[in-house]
Design a protein around this motif. Sequence first.
Motif: not given
Length: 179
Positions: A153-154, A159-160, A165-169
């Motif tokens: 998920k993170i 990588k992008n 967004n990674g932390i939130k997801i």
Amino acid sequence: MKISTKILILFLTLNFLSCKGISQEKETEKTRTEIHFSDTEKSSIPKPIGIINDYGQIFTELQRTELSKILYDYDIETSRQIVVVTVDSIKPYNDIQKFATDLGQTWGVGTAEKNNGLTIVVCKPCRQIGIATGTGTELILTSEICKKIIEEKIIPDFKNGEFYNGIKIGVIELIEKWK
């Protein structure tokens, strides 16, 4: 209700909750007398500034506000505390997981009675992330679950270049698994 009244209520609520975290930290410090860190390690642990500690400055103000709301709402609903920390270095540590664990223990993340805290540490320059759980949390959010969330998920968003967004997801997924 006017928008300015809603904003005032939100500000006062967040301000009140940040005070709760400070008093909780002091209570926890009194009960945690068995933690032994070297002086070098202890001095490398930053002081908490809230539920979001963006020392690495990877989030915008709006992102910090949005993530704070998610975390504060979850804390109020469940008494489980998730803290997000970004740093530029974990020195003198070599292992971000150990750093995250020591940081969570030093800050007293979660309640002392339930030891139900979760600390997420991101070091962007180190290209590392660690999730440390309290002993009450690790019964549900095992190391395997946390590792899977990081990898699936993170990391893809990281990588992008999408750190927020990674932390939130990742946070949303951790909350889902913690039920």
